[in-house]
Design a protein around this motif. Structure first.
Motif, PDB file in Angstrom:
ATOM      1  N   THR A  90       3.880  40.467 -77.009  1.00 40.21           N
ATOM      2  CA  THR A  90       2.699  41.183 -76.511  1.00 40.21           C
ATOM      3  C   THR A  90       1.884  40.303 -75.570  1.00 40.21           C
ATOM      4  N   THR A  91       1.924  38.993 -75.783  1.00 42.27           N
ATOM      5  CA  THR A  91       1.188  38.067 -74.913  1.00 42.27           C
ATOM      6  C   THR A  91       2.036  37.557 -73.761  1.00 42.27           C
ATOM      7  N   ARG A 184      -1.989  44.547 -72.497  1.00 44.46           N
ATOM      8  CA  ARG A 184      -0.810  44.730 -73.352  1.00 44.46           C
ATOM      9  C   ARG A 184      -0.203  46.121 -73.175  1.00 44.46           C
TER      10      ARG A 184
END
Length: 217
Positions: A90-91, A184
């Motif tokens: 997600t990062t 995201r």
């Protein structure tokens, strides 16, 4: 065909990738330690991917899935994706080691994402044009939807990039990617832990692919 832009872009890739690796050293070390503690060895995931002209190279990224076992089939991303691995994705921190691929000349900062070698025989002639340039850590499809897009939409963006690539477009993509990562957006496809397998130009089974280990980003 090579253009002056391609030469300038390669020079920028080298400078920015080298600088990025140097500046991100503390982050790389911290993530590597976290992967080691939560998942064990290996810390890095390596997989053959087709690059420019379809030539294979070894893509490197931080591992986000377990190796597998009796209760985790290799094709089941939902089972193998760990909590920390999901956060890494997600990062987009799992992609940081690919700066090394950029430095080696196997990838660029911006370009079509390198996918699985098995897909080479499934592309239409138009989709195959995505391999006319070096693959990128990010690209139009990553900046404008990522895995939330259909395969046809993703490849259309890749080919658009090949046709219209420029330094201005690269800067736009990089800036847009920062926004996409911070918000995201498009991390996973609907109904999948990561993304569906690409089965061919007509997308014979929209939900037909269950993951190839770490293979769809």
């Amino acid at each position: 065909m090579n253009r002056p832009y391609d030469t300038v872009k390669r020079m920028l890739d080298v400078v920015l990738a080298a600088s990025g690796l140097l500046l991100a050293t503390p982050v790389l070390a911290a993530v590597a330690l976290a992967v080691l503690v939560t998942m064990g060895r290996p810390v890095l995931f390596r997989q053959a991917r087709p690059g420019r002209g379809g030539r294979l190279f070894r893509l490197v990224k931080f591992r986000s899935m377990t190796v597998g076992g009796a209760d985790a089939a290799p094709a089941n991303d939902a089972v193998r994706l760990t909590t920390f691995g999901r956060w890494l994705r997600t990062t987009s921190l799992d992609e940081l080691p690919q700066l090394w691929n950029v430095l080696r000349g196997e990838m660029s900062l911006v370009g079509p994402r390198p996918l699985l070698p098995a897909y080479l025989s499934r592309y239409s002639p138009e989709q195959l044009r995505r391999h006319e340039v070096r693959p990128g850590i990010t690209g139009l499809q990553q900046a404008y939807g990522r895995n939330a897009l259909s395969w046809d939409e993703r490849f259309a963006l890749d080919v658009h990039y090949v046709r219209h690539r420029s330094l201005v477009l690269d800067v736009r993509i990089l800036l847009r990617t920062v926004r996409t990562v911070l918000l995201r957006e498009g991390i996973t496809a609907a109904g999948a832990a990561t993304a569906h397998e690409f089965l061919g130009p007509a997308e014979l089974a929209t939900a037909g692919g269950r993951g190839h280990a770490e293979g769809r980003r």
